[in-house]
Design a protein around this motif. Structure first.
Motif, PDB file in Angstrom:
ATOM      1  N   GLY A 122       0.888  -1.103   0.127  1.00  0.00           N
ATOM      2  CA  GLY A 122      -0.106  -0.109  -0.072  1.00  0.00           C
ATOM      3  C   GLY A 122       0.860   1.262  -0.023  1.00  0.00           C
ATOM      4  O   GLY A 122       0.251   2.138  -0.056  1.00  0.00           O
ATOM      5  N   ALA A 123       2.194   1.041  -0.196  1.00  0.00           N
ATOM      6  CA  ALA A 123       2.968   2.419  -0.283  1.00  0.00           C
ATOM      7  C   ALA A 123       2.882   3.023  -1.591  1.00  0.00           C
ATOM      8  O   ALA A 123       2.798   2.228  -2.662  1.00  0.00           O
ATOM      9  CB  ALA A 123       4.427   1.797  -0.164  1.00  0.00           C
ATOM     10  N   THR A 124       2.758   4.340  -1.796  1.00  0.00           N
ATOM     11  CA  THR A 124       2.561   5.076  -2.819  1.00  0.00           C
ATOM     12  C   THR A 124       3.915   5.663  -3.554  1.00  0.00           C
ATOM     13  O   THR A 124       3.869   6.483  -4.137  1.00  0.00           O
ATOM     14  CB  THR A 124       1.493   6.378  -2.622  1.00  0.00           C
ATOM     15  N   LEU A 125       5.079   5.641  -2.572  1.00  0.00           N
ATOM     16  CA  LEU A 125       6.356   5.913  -3.220  1.00  0.00           C
ATOM     17  C   LEU A 125       6.801   5.409  -4.282  1.00  0.00           C
ATOM     18  O   LEU A 125       6.382   4.218  -4.934  1.00  0.00           O
ATOM     19  CB  LEU A 125       7.361   6.001  -2.001  1.00  0.00           C
ATOM     20  N   THR A 126       7.457   6.134  -5.136  1.00  0.00           N
ATOM     21  CA  THR A 126       8.101   5.679  -6.679  1.00  0.00           C
ATOM     22  C   THR A 126       9.460   4.717  -6.203  1.00  0.00           C
ATOM     23  O   THR A 126       9.872   4.799  -5.000  1.00  0.00           O
ATOM     24  CB  THR A 126       8.683   6.604  -7.315  1.00  0.00           C
ATOM     25  N   LEU A 127       9.950   4.162  -6.920  1.00  0.00           N
ATOM     26  CA  LEU A 127      11.232   3.558  -6.810  1.00  0.00           C
ATOM     27  C   LEU A 127      12.240   4.368  -6.503  1.00  0.00           C
ATOM     28  O   LEU A 127      13.190   3.778  -5.499  1.00  0.00           O
ATOM     29  CB  LEU A 127      11.623   2.600  -8.187  1.00  0.00           C
ATOM     30  N   ASP A 128      12.474   5.455  -7.074  1.00  0.00           N
ATOM     31  CA  ASP A 128      13.521   6.509  -6.504  1.00  0.00           C
ATOM     32  C   ASP A 128      13.281   7.059  -5.125  1.00  0.00           C
ATOM     33  O   ASP A 128      14.258   7.152  -4.529  1.00  0.00           O
ATOM     34  CB  ASP A 128      13.292   7.800  -7.931  1.00  0.00           C
ATOM     35  N   GLU A 129      12.182   7.187  -4.766  1.00  0.00           N
ATOM     36  CA  GLU A 129      11.887   7.604  -3.271  1.00  0.00           C
ATOM     37  C   GLU A 129      12.156   6.382  -2.484  1.00  0.00           C
ATOM     38  O   GLU A 129      12.497   6.533  -1.265  1.00  0.00           O
ATOM     39  CB  GLU A 129      10.340   8.122  -3.120  1.00  0.00           C
ATOM     40  N   PHE A 130      11.831   5.140  -2.939  1.00  0.00           N
ATOM     41  CA  PHE A 130      12.273   4.220  -2.038  1.00  0.00           C
ATOM     42  C   PHE A 130      13.796   3.716  -1.969  1.00  0.00           C
ATOM     43  O   PHE A 130      14.307   2.932  -0.924  1.00  0.00           O
ATOM     44  CB  PHE A 130      11.578   2.882  -2.539  1.00  0.00           C
ATOM     45  N   ARG A 131      14.589   4.021  -2.963  1.00  0.00           N
ATOM     46  CA  ARG A 131      15.952   3.732  -3.298  1.00  0.00           C
ATOM     47  C   ARG A 131      16.888   4.067  -1.798  1.00  0.00           C
ATOM     48  O   ARG A 131      17.458   3.249  -1.558  1.00  0.00           O
ATOM     49  CB  ARG A 131      16.725   4.659  -4.291  1.00  0.00           C
ATOM     50  N   PRO A 132      16.556   5.385  -1.140  1.00  0.00           N
ATOM     51  CA  PRO A 132      17.357   5.781   0.073  1.00  0.00           C
ATOM     52  C   PRO A 132      17.163   4.344   1.172  1.00  0.00           C
ATOM     53  O   PRO A 132      18.252   3.978   1.850  1.00  0.00           O
ATOM     54  CB  PRO A 132      16.882   7.083   0.648  1.00  0.00           C
ATOM     55  N   TYR A 133      15.822   3.900   1.368  1.00  0.00           N
ATOM     56  CA  TYR A 133      15.675   2.884   2.169  1.00  0.00           C
ATOM     57  C   TYR A 133      16.236   1.627   1.854  1.00  0.00           C
ATOM     58  O   TYR A 133      16.842   0.969   2.555  1.00  0.00           O
ATOM     59  CB  TYR A 133      14.031   2.749   2.142  1.00  0.00           C
ATOM     60  N   ARG A 134      16.257   1.344   0.484  1.00  0.00           N
ATOM     61  CA  ARG A 134      16.933   0.120  -0.136  1.00  0.00           C
ATOM     62  C   ARG A 134      18.283   0.025   0.356  1.00  0.00           C
ATOM     63  O   ARG A 134      19.071  -0.903   0.599  1.00  0.00           O
ATOM     64  CB  ARG A 134      16.494  -0.213  -1.581  1.00  0.00           C
ATOM     65  N   GLU A 135      19.102   1.177  -0.032  1.00  0.00           N
ATOM     66  CA  GLU A 135      20.318   1.298   0.090  1.00  0.00           C
ATOM     67  C   GLU A 135      20.723   1.416   1.831  1.00  0.00           C
ATOM     68  O   GLU A 135      21.778   0.582   2.078  1.00  0.00           O
ATOM     69  CB  GLU A 135      20.970   2.733  -0.342  1.00  0.00           C
ATOM     70  N   TYR A 136      20.125   2.031   2.493  1.00  0.00           N
ATOM     71  CA  TYR A 136      20.235   1.684   4.016  1.00  0.00           C
ATOM     72  C   TYR A 136      20.007   0.289   4.360  1.00  0.00           C
ATOM     73  O   TYR A 136      20.830  -0.160   5.133  1.00  0.00           O
ATOM     74  CB  TYR A 136      19.298   2.754   4.666  1.00  0.00           C
TER      75      TYR A 136
END
Length: 254
Positions: free
Chosen positions: A216-230
């Protein structure tokens, strides 16, 4: 889960009425035995009795979900805290398809709905300040550089699982049957929890998008990227410190 200490039936309370004891062959962190094929005893090798009690409280609170079902309270085996669970049926996946990813995304959505705003007494394992301390222990410049490049501000939204890798979910006939191992559950950022799941379950943008949509997240892949990297950096450093294979994760970051 697996076995780090040898026990016999005499180490268990007679009141449990256990007739057979068989060791698990999976995992390395704690000691897990099957009891009469319908129950499991987990002996926590490093967690405190207070932390195990927190897990028990969390499992009870989330009893409407596909989570481990604990029986009784915390007791001690060879002076280590232990819990007994109903044995979960199913197997963990080696690779996840889109349908399984949608199921785990929906689980995490419902789990976070139940834990939003709740407080755990467990240490916040995934905070940036703790990761910085871990990195100092490695004496490895690249980890420090990668942390400084990540300007993510982590929120405290409620209790997260923190370790929802493929081996901590069981599937039976294609359906999610149980999520296990809440030992690292603590307060944290829900999107970080989702990113840990992405790290293990998703090997393509298509799968990541399916995970985000089912959650149910509405953020884009680019917006999610910092979380993935962390999340990738955290578990890269964690593996480095524990003698695991960290190179594969490091390659995702450099």
């Amino acid at each position: 889960m697996g076995v780090k200490r040898v026990i016999t039936l005499s180490d268990l309370p007679a009141s449990l009425g256990v007739q057979t004891l068989a060791s698990s062959t999976d995992g390395v962190m704690d000691s897990v035995y099957f009891l009469d094929d319908d129950r499991v005893v987990k002996i926590f090798e490093t967690a405190s009795e207070e932390a195990v009690a927190e897990e028990l409280k969390l499992l009870i609170h989330c009893g409407s979900l596909h989570v481990s079902r604990a029986e009784g309270g915390v007791f001690r085996v060879q002076n280590k805290p232990a819990l007994i669970y109903r044995r979960c049926r199913g197997e963990s996946l080696k690779d996840a398809g889109i349908d399984e990813i949608r199921q785990i995304g929906a689980f995490l959505r419902d789990f976070h709905h139940l834990t939003a705003g709740r407080r755990s007494t467990n240490e916040r394992l995934f905070e940036k300040s703790r990761l910085a301390r871990m990195i100092r222990e490695t004496h490895t410049d690249i980890f420090d550089t990668l942390l400084k490049k990540n300007d993510l501000t982590l929120r405290d939204e409620g209790i997260i699982h923190g370790d929802l890798f493929l081996d901590n979910a069981l599937f039976l006939e294609g359906r999610l049957s149980c999520v296990i191992d809440f030992t690292q559950a603590c307060n944290g950022d829900f999107l970080f929890d989702l990113a840990v799941t992405d790290l293990s379950w998703c090997d393509s943008d298509e799968k990541t998008e399916a995970l985000l949509k089912s959650y149910g997240a509405t953020l884009t892949l680019d917006e999610f990227r910092p979380y993935r990297e962390y999340a990738t950096l955290f578990y890269c450093v964690n593996r480095y410190l524990n003698g695991g294979n960290y190179q594969e994760l490091l390659e995702k970051l450099v």
